[in-house]
Write a protein that holds these residues in place. Structure first.
Motif, PDB file in Angstrom:
ATOM      1  N   ASP A 111       0.827  -1.213   0.000  1.00 12.59           N
ATOM      2  CA  ASP A 111       0.000   0.000   0.000  1.00 12.59           C
ATOM      3  C   ASP A 111       0.863   1.267   0.000  1.00 12.59           C
ATOM      4  O   ASP A 111       0.354   2.363  -0.195  1.00 12.59           O
ATOM      5  CB  ASP A 111      -0.941   0.000   1.216  1.00 12.59           C
ATOM      6  N   VAL A 112       2.176   1.112   0.230  1.00 16.45           N
ATOM      7  CA  VAL A 112       3.048   2.291   0.263  1.00 16.45           C
ATOM      8  C   VAL A 112       3.283   2.792  -1.152  1.00 16.45           C
ATOM      9  O   VAL A 112       3.628   2.021  -2.044  1.00 16.45           O
ATOM     10  CB  VAL A 112       4.403   1.957   0.927  1.00 16.45           C
ATOM     11  N   ARG A 113       3.054   4.112  -1.361  1.00 14.20           N
ATOM     12  CA  ARG A 113       3.273   4.661  -2.694  1.00 14.20           C
ATOM     13  C   ARG A 113       3.742   6.108  -2.604  1.00 14.20           C
ATOM     14  O   ARG A 113       3.669   6.745  -1.561  1.00 14.20           O
ATOM     15  CB  ARG A 113       1.992   4.568  -3.536  1.00 14.20           C
ATOM     16  N   GLY A 114       4.216   6.622  -3.729  1.00 18.11           N
ATOM     17  CA  GLY A 114       4.614   8.021  -3.790  1.00 18.11           C
ATOM     18  C   GLY A 114       6.097   8.198  -4.067  1.00 18.11           C
ATOM     19  O   GLY A 114       6.910   7.305  -3.838  1.00 18.11           O
ATOM     20  N   ALA A 115       6.441   9.383  -4.566  1.00 21.00           N
ATOM     21  CA  ALA A 115       7.831   9.696  -4.914  1.00 21.00           C
ATOM     22  C   ALA A 115       8.574  10.245  -3.700  1.00 21.00           C
ATOM     23  O   ALA A 115       7.968  10.725  -2.751  1.00 21.00           O
ATOM     24  CB  ALA A 115       7.854  10.723  -6.043  1.00 21.00           C
ATOM     25  N   SER A 116       9.900  10.160  -3.746  1.00 24.44           N
ATOM     26  CA  SER A 116      10.722  10.746  -2.691  1.00 24.44           C
ATOM     27  C   SER A 116      12.064  11.149  -3.295  1.00 24.44           C
ATOM     28  O   SER A 116      12.456  10.639  -4.342  1.00 24.44           O
ATOM     29  CB  SER A 116      10.916   9.758  -1.537  1.00 24.44           C
ATOM     30  N   VAL A 117      12.743  12.082  -2.630  1.00 25.48           N
ATOM     31  CA  VAL A 117      13.999  12.622  -3.158  1.00 25.48           C
ATOM     32  C   VAL A 117      15.076  12.469  -2.091  1.00 25.48           C
ATOM     33  O   VAL A 117      14.844  12.787  -0.920  1.00 25.48           O
ATOM     34  CB  VAL A 117      13.832  14.105  -3.551  1.00 25.48           C
ATOM     35  N   TYR A 118      16.236  11.967  -2.495  1.00 21.84           N
ATOM     36  CA  TYR A 118      17.308  11.658  -1.549  1.00 21.84           C
ATOM     37  C   TYR A 118      18.567  12.443  -1.865  1.00 21.84           C
ATOM     38  O   TYR A 118      18.901  12.661  -3.028  1.00 21.84           O
ATOM     39  CB  TYR A 118      17.637  10.160  -1.597  1.00 21.84           C
ATOM     40  N   THR A 119      19.253  12.858  -0.807  1.00 21.33           N
ATOM     41  CA  THR A 119      20.578  13.448  -0.974  1.00 21.33           C
ATOM     42  C   THR A 119      21.564  12.658  -0.126  1.00 21.33           C
ATOM     43  O   THR A 119      21.178  11.832   0.704  1.00 21.33           O
ATOM     44  CB  THR A 119      20.588  14.932  -0.556  1.00 21.33           C
ATOM     45  N   LEU A 120      22.847  12.943  -0.351  1.00 22.29           N
ATOM     46  CA  LEU A 120      23.901  12.157   0.290  1.00 22.29           C
ATOM     47  C   LEU A 120      24.114  12.555   1.741  1.00 22.29           C
ATOM     48  O   LEU A 120      24.156  13.737   2.075  1.00 22.29           O
ATOM     49  CB  LEU A 120      25.214  12.357  -0.478  1.00 22.29           C
ATOM     50  N   SER A 121      24.257  11.556   2.581  1.00 18.85           N
ATOM     51  CA  SER A 121      24.685  11.791   3.949  1.00 18.85           C
ATOM     52  C   SER A 121      25.295  10.502   4.463  1.00 18.85           C
ATOM     53  O   SER A 121      24.818   9.419   4.147  1.00 18.85           O
ATOM     54  CB  SER A 121      23.496  12.193   4.817  1.00 18.85           C
ATOM     55  N   LYS A 161      28.036  10.492  -4.801  1.00 18.87           N
ATOM     56  CA  LYS A 161      29.266  10.912  -4.129  1.00 18.87           C
ATOM     57  C   LYS A 161      30.202  11.794  -4.941  1.00 18.87           C
ATOM     58  O   LYS A 161      31.365  11.954  -4.573  1.00 18.87           O
ATOM     59  CB  LYS A 161      30.014   9.674  -3.614  1.00 18.87           C
ATOM     60  N   ALA A 162      29.752  12.373  -6.038  1.00 21.15           N
ATOM     61  CA  ALA A 162      30.630  13.317  -6.736  1.00 21.15           C
ATOM     62  C   ALA A 162      30.879  14.491  -5.799  1.00 21.15           C
ATOM     63  O   ALA A 162      29.935  15.104  -5.317  1.00 21.15           O
ATOM     64  CB  ALA A 162      29.984  13.797  -8.023  1.00 21.15           C
ATOM     65  N   PRO A 163      32.157  14.807  -5.504  1.00 23.24           N
ATOM     66  CA  PRO A 163      32.413  15.847  -4.513  1.00 23.24           C
ATOM     67  C   PRO A 163      32.082  17.252  -5.011  1.00 23.24           C
ATOM     68  O   PRO A 163      31.945  18.166  -4.218  1.00 23.24           O
ATOM     69  CB  PRO A 163      33.910  15.702  -4.231  1.00 23.24           C
ATOM     70  N   ASP A 164      31.970  17.412  -6.324  1.00 26.58           N
ATOM     71  CA  ASP A 164      31.814  18.756  -6.869  1.00 26.58           C
ATOM     72  C   ASP A 164      30.579  18.907  -7.760  1.00 26.58           C
ATOM     73  O   ASP A 164      30.471  19.865  -8.506  1.00 26.58           O
ATOM     74  CB  ASP A 164      33.075  19.141  -7.656  1.00 26.58           C
ATOM     75  N   VAL A 165      29.667  17.940  -7.723  1.00 27.50           N
ATOM     76  CA  VAL A 165      28.445  18.038  -8.526  1.00 27.50           C
ATOM     77  C   VAL A 165      27.232  17.855  -7.603  1.00 27.50           C
ATOM     78  O   VAL A 165      27.058  16.777  -7.034  1.00 27.50           O
ATOM     79  CB  VAL A 165      28.395  16.952  -9.635  1.00 27.50           C
ATOM     80  N   PRO A 166      26.413  18.901  -7.434  1.00 33.89           N
ATOM     81  CA  PRO A 166      25.191  18.717  -6.642  1.00 33.89           C
ATOM     82  C   PRO A 166      24.380  17.557  -7.220  1.00 33.89           C
ATOM     83  O   PRO A 166      24.137  17.508  -8.428  1.00 33.89           O
ATOM     84  CB  PRO A 166      24.457  20.055  -6.801  1.00 33.89           C
ATOM     85  N   SER A 167      24.004  16.606  -6.356  1.00 30.66           N
ATOM     86  CA  SER A 167      23.420  15.355  -6.837  1.00 30.66           C
ATOM     87  C   SER A 167      22.212  14.964  -6.002  1.00 30.66           C
ATOM     88  O   SER A 167      22.250  15.058  -4.775  1.00 30.66           O
ATOM     89  CB  SER A 167      24.457  14.224  -6.737  1.00 30.66           C
ATOM     90  N   VAL A 168      21.166  14.518  -6.674  1.00 29.20           N
ATOM     91  CA  VAL A 168      20.017  13.960  -5.957  1.00 29.20           C
ATOM     92  C   VAL A 168      19.619  12.647  -6.602  1.00 29.20           C
ATOM     93  O   VAL A 168      19.913  12.398  -7.773  1.00 29.20           O
ATOM     94  CB  VAL A 168      18.780  14.896  -5.957  1.00 29.20           C
TER      95      VAL A 168
END
Ligand SMILES: [Zn+2]
Length: 438
Positions: free
Chosen positions: A295-305, A385-392
């Motif tokens: 039943d779990v649905r929907g989009a999500s956005v992740y960043t590095l940590s 993990k690119a150190p110089d490219v904002p990534s999601v």
């Protein structure tokens, strides 16, 4: 011939009688395709110049059936092929796998075929590993060894083509581990991204066209998550990456590159390297999740940590980071070379920008599609993990939810969601530009 590490096996032997279950048979559409290409070759020969059609000269052999059987203690894995090919097999530990390397092959299996396990085989997957190299990765249900492997020539009387046969039996774990490992012929793949002593700081905001690299998750031998209707994540991500690329290009404001535009496997660190080689201003990796609760649905956005926001994010990162293991990549122990520079200041700035893009794009996505609660989460995704490219990393939805699966395979949903993300990209760069002019 067939090379079996560490012992070479050569002579074809007679197949022992064994119940073999046919998981699928020849795909009718492919049969028609092959008949048509056979007709094309005949027509070419009848023509004045006697030149074969260009693609007929180097047609790769096809895998036309995969069978799995069990007899007593022995599990038999059979690949049936339209031609004779060389195969190399070796085992890897943790998790225990059997890898079969083959030349490039056509896979004429039904598109909705879902491999299942039996005996020593808990599951398996197949596909292109790198150009010219197809691969089958078998997940073993326990420590196993190849007791016999051989090639059988075509047997027209029984309607059988070339077959490569592997017989697997259980073996003590210590023996499995002693035999497991990379064959000499398969050295560790060289690291593509080497950390530089001083990482350049994030690029200053300018008016020039921004470079966006879109990464379609998984591919080739790594199918990713599986939907209830047999939808494969690798196909969902590729279709979405292409649509998002078109939406961004249509604005005229972006130079867009895709990490892959075909069904091929790419290592996680190579995806990072592609973004850096293009000097990307933004890296968007697209995926589709799966989970036991349907039943779990929907989009999500992740960043590095390095520290995950919650247990679910940690679970997801573990799963997405397994891509290289799933494809049987030799990491050679240097898979985390980027980790050492995580604390670099440039990396910190990059992380801040990644978070800001995530926070900008989520409201845009929520205008057109369902999103998870606590939509922005973070965890240790290797592909970010690119150190110089904002990534999601965007999980577009859950293939295990039937409504989400319908959306993820719908071209109109792809289009409106891509346009929403493109509006988020616009808003993010507009904000950066406004800051730079202050
Ligand atoms: Zn994924």
């Amino acid at each position: 011939m067939l090379v079996h590490y560490p012992t070479a096996v050569s002579n074809a032997r007679k197949s022992a009688a064994m119940p073999i279950s046919h998981f699928f048979s020849r795909n009718p559409a492919q049969v028609v395709k092959r008949l048509l290409s056979a007709v094309a070759i005949v027509c070419g020969l009848l023509g004045a110049n006697l030149v074969l059609p260009a693609n007929a000269q180097d047609v790769a052999p096809s895998v036309i059936d995969v069978r799995l059987g069990k007899s007593g203690e022995t599990t038999r894995f059979v690949l049936e092929l339209s031609g004779k090919v060389e195969a190399k097999a070796f085992t890897l530990a943790d998790p225990h796998r059997l890898i079969i390397d083959l030349p490039a092959l056509d896979w004429e299996l039904a598109s909705d075929f879902v491999p299942s396990g039996r005996g020593m085989v808990s599951s398996f997957r197949y596909g292109l590993f790198r150009p010219g190299n197809a691969r089958v990765v078998i997940d073993l249900s326990g420590p196993a060894k190849i007791s016999r492997s051989f090639v059988l020539p075509p047997d027209p009387a029984n309607n059988k083509n070339w077959r490569i046969v592997f017989d697997l039996v259980s073996t003590p774990d210590a023996s499995f581990r002693a035999a497991a490992g990379w064959p000499d012929a398969a050295p560790a793949t060289p690291a593509i991204t080497k950390p530089t002593p001083d990482v350049p700081s994030a690029k200053p905001a300018t008016n020039a066209r921004k470079i966006v690299v879109i990464d379609a998750g998984h591919g080739g031998v790594d199918p990713g998550a599986l939907g209830g209707r047999g939808t494969r994540e690798k196909n969902v991500t590729l279709a979405f990456a292409k649509t998002l690329g078109e939406a961004l290009r249509a604005t005229g404001r972006y130079e867009v590159h895709l990490t892959r535009d075909t069904d091929i496997f790419i290592e996680l660190r190579e995806r990072v390297a592609i973004a850096r080689r293009h000097n990307a201003d933004l890296f968007i990796s697209v995926h589709a999740d799966s989970i036991e609760r349907r039943d779990v649905r929907g989009a999500s956005v992740y960043t590095l940590s390095e520290k995950a926001s919650d247990a679910e994010a940690a679970r997801l990162a573990r799963k997405e980071n397994e891509a290289d293991v799933i494809a049987g990549v030799n990491l050679g122990g240097d898979s985390d070379e980027v980790r050492d520079i995580l604390i670099d200041l440039a990396q910190r700035e990059t992380k801040n920008l990644s978070v800001r893009f995530a926070q900008t794009v989520i409201p845009k996505m929520s205008e057109v599609t369902k999103i998870l609660r606590n939509t922005h989460r973070f965890a240790g995704f290797r592909v970010l993990k690119a150190p110089d490219v904002p990534s999601v990393l965007i999980e577009l939805g859950f293939l295990t939810n039937s409504d989400d699966e319908l959306s993820l395979t719908s071209s109109s949903w792809r289009k409106k969601t891509s346009q929403a993300i493109a509006r988020g990209v616009d808003a993010y760069f507009a904000e950066r530009l406004a800051e730079a002019s202050q």
